[in-house]
Design a protein around this motif. Structure first.
Motif, PDB file in Angstrom:
ATOM      1  N   CYS A  86     120.199  16.374 115.300  1.00  0.00           N
ATOM      2  CA  CYS A  86     121.228  16.638 116.315  1.00  0.00           C
ATOM      3  C   CYS A  86     121.547  18.129 116.353  1.00  0.00           C
ATOM      4  O   CYS A  86     121.760  18.738 115.307  1.00  0.00           O
ATOM      5  CB  CYS A  86     122.489  15.835 116.008  1.00  0.00           C
ATOM      6  N   GLN A  87     121.589  18.662 117.567  1.00  0.00           N
ATOM      7  CA  GLN A  87     121.874  20.078 117.740  1.00  0.00           C
ATOM      8  C   GLN A  87     123.170  20.324 118.501  1.00  0.00           C
ATOM      9  O   GLN A  87     123.523  21.470 118.761  1.00  0.00           O
ATOM     10  CB  GLN A  87     120.693  20.765 118.425  1.00  0.00           C
ATOM     11  N   ASP A  88     123.867  19.245 118.841  1.00  0.00           N
ATOM     12  CA  ASP A  88     125.166  19.381 119.491  1.00  0.00           C
ATOM     13  C   ASP A  88     125.948  18.078 119.294  1.00  0.00           C
ATOM     14  O   ASP A  88     125.372  17.053 118.928  1.00  0.00           O
ATOM     15  CB  ASP A  88     125.028  19.733 120.978  1.00  0.00           C
ATOM     16  N   LEU A  94     125.691  10.101 120.420  1.00  0.00           N
ATOM     17  CA  LEU A  94     124.696   9.107 120.842  1.00  0.00           C
ATOM     18  C   LEU A  94     123.852   8.609 119.672  1.00  0.00           C
ATOM     19  O   LEU A  94     123.468   7.434 119.644  1.00  0.00           O
ATOM     20  CB  LEU A  94     123.792   9.683 121.933  1.00  0.00           C
ATOM     21  N   ALA A  95     123.575   9.488 118.711  1.00  0.00           N
ATOM     22  CA  ALA A  95     122.797   9.069 117.541  1.00  0.00           C
ATOM     23  C   ALA A  95     123.513   7.985 116.749  1.00  0.00           C
ATOM     24  O   ALA A  95     122.881   7.122 116.142  1.00  0.00           O
ATOM     25  CB  ALA A  95     122.483  10.269 116.642  1.00  0.00           C
ATOM     26  N   LEU A 104     121.814  12.181 109.239  1.00  0.00           N
ATOM     27  CA  LEU A 104     121.931  13.273 110.206  1.00  0.00           C
ATOM     28  C   LEU A 104     121.143  14.456 109.670  1.00  0.00           C
ATOM     29  O   LEU A 104     121.320  14.854 108.517  1.00  0.00           O
ATOM     30  CB  LEU A 104     123.404  13.663 110.385  1.00  0.00           C
ATOM     31  N   CYS A 105     120.283  15.032 110.512  1.00  0.00           N
ATOM     32  CA  CYS A 105     119.517  16.216 110.134  1.00  0.00           C
ATOM     33  C   CYS A 105     119.898  17.351 111.076  1.00  0.00           C
ATOM     34  O   CYS A 105     119.902  17.177 112.303  1.00  0.00           O
ATOM     35  CB  CYS A 105     118.019  15.929 110.234  1.00  0.00           C
ATOM     36  N   TRP A 123     129.555  12.949 114.273  1.00  0.00           N
ATOM     37  CA  TRP A 123     128.656  11.943 113.709  1.00  0.00           C
ATOM     38  C   TRP A 123     129.370  11.066 112.683  1.00  0.00           C
ATOM     39  O   TRP A 123     129.169   9.861 112.640  1.00  0.00           O
ATOM     40  CB  TRP A 123     127.433  12.641 113.107  1.00  0.00           C
ATOM     41  N   MET A 124     130.218  11.677 111.883  1.00  0.00           N
ATOM     42  CA  MET A 124     130.919  10.931 110.834  1.00  0.00           C
ATOM     43  C   MET A 124     132.012  10.019 111.383  1.00  0.00           C
ATOM     44  O   MET A 124     132.373   9.033 110.748  1.00  0.00           O
ATOM     45  CB  MET A 124     131.527  11.890 109.805  1.00  0.00           C
TER      46      MET A 124
END
Length: 153
Positions: A86-88, A94-95, A104-105, A123-124
């Motif tokens: 993920c870059q944003d 969405l991930a 998450l990378c 993400w968290m």
């Protein structure tokens, strides 16, 4: 939540920033290294961290390397690990919502610290969607995983 973290030399500084953020959010971090900026092999750190997620010792993982793709390639070889680059924050949302990713990378050479923080926070704090079409799609990916990947003991 217990989070596995791993990185290579390019991700050391950002990993430390993200680790502090996670701890400030109340999460426990299991840091698999590396712990300096000396050139190293990413797989030496991502592989055991991904195993910790697959075996259930950690609920999620966050891996930091130069661009994120190396970590994802390694992590996604492990049964039960679903890694997303993920870059944003939109991609991070969405991930989690659409794929229920558990790793998450992020790429320290691609994004800055503030963006990394927003990605991690998003993400968290985002849950997977539970509507039938999303759970069906996630299950199809898990079925493919189970068909082709060796079970982790």
């Amino acid at each position: 939540m217990k989070i596995a973290m791993a990185n290579d030399h390019a991700g050391t500084r950002m990993k430390n920033e993200v680790k502090k953020l996670l701890e400030d959010m109340g999460h426990e971090v299991l840091d698999f290294g590396t712990f300096d900026e000396e050139s190293c092999d990413l797989s030496d750190f991502v592989y055991p961290a991904a195993l910790a997620v697959a075996k259930g010792g950690c609920e999620r993982g966050i891996f930091v390397d130069g661009v994120g793709y190396g970590s994802a390639l390694i992590a996604n070889k492990i049964n039960g690990v679903y890694a997303a680059v993920c870059q944003d924050p939109f991609c991070a949302k969405l991930a989690r919502e659409h794929t229920d990713s558990n790793v998450l990378c992020i790429g320290a050479k691609i994004i800055g610290d503030m963006m990394a923080s927003e990605i991690v926070k998003t993400w968290m704090t985002t849950d997977a969607l539970t509507e039938e079409k999303y759970t069906r799609r996630v299950q199809k990916v898990k079925d493919i995983n189970d068909k082709h990947c060796v079970k982790i003991k």
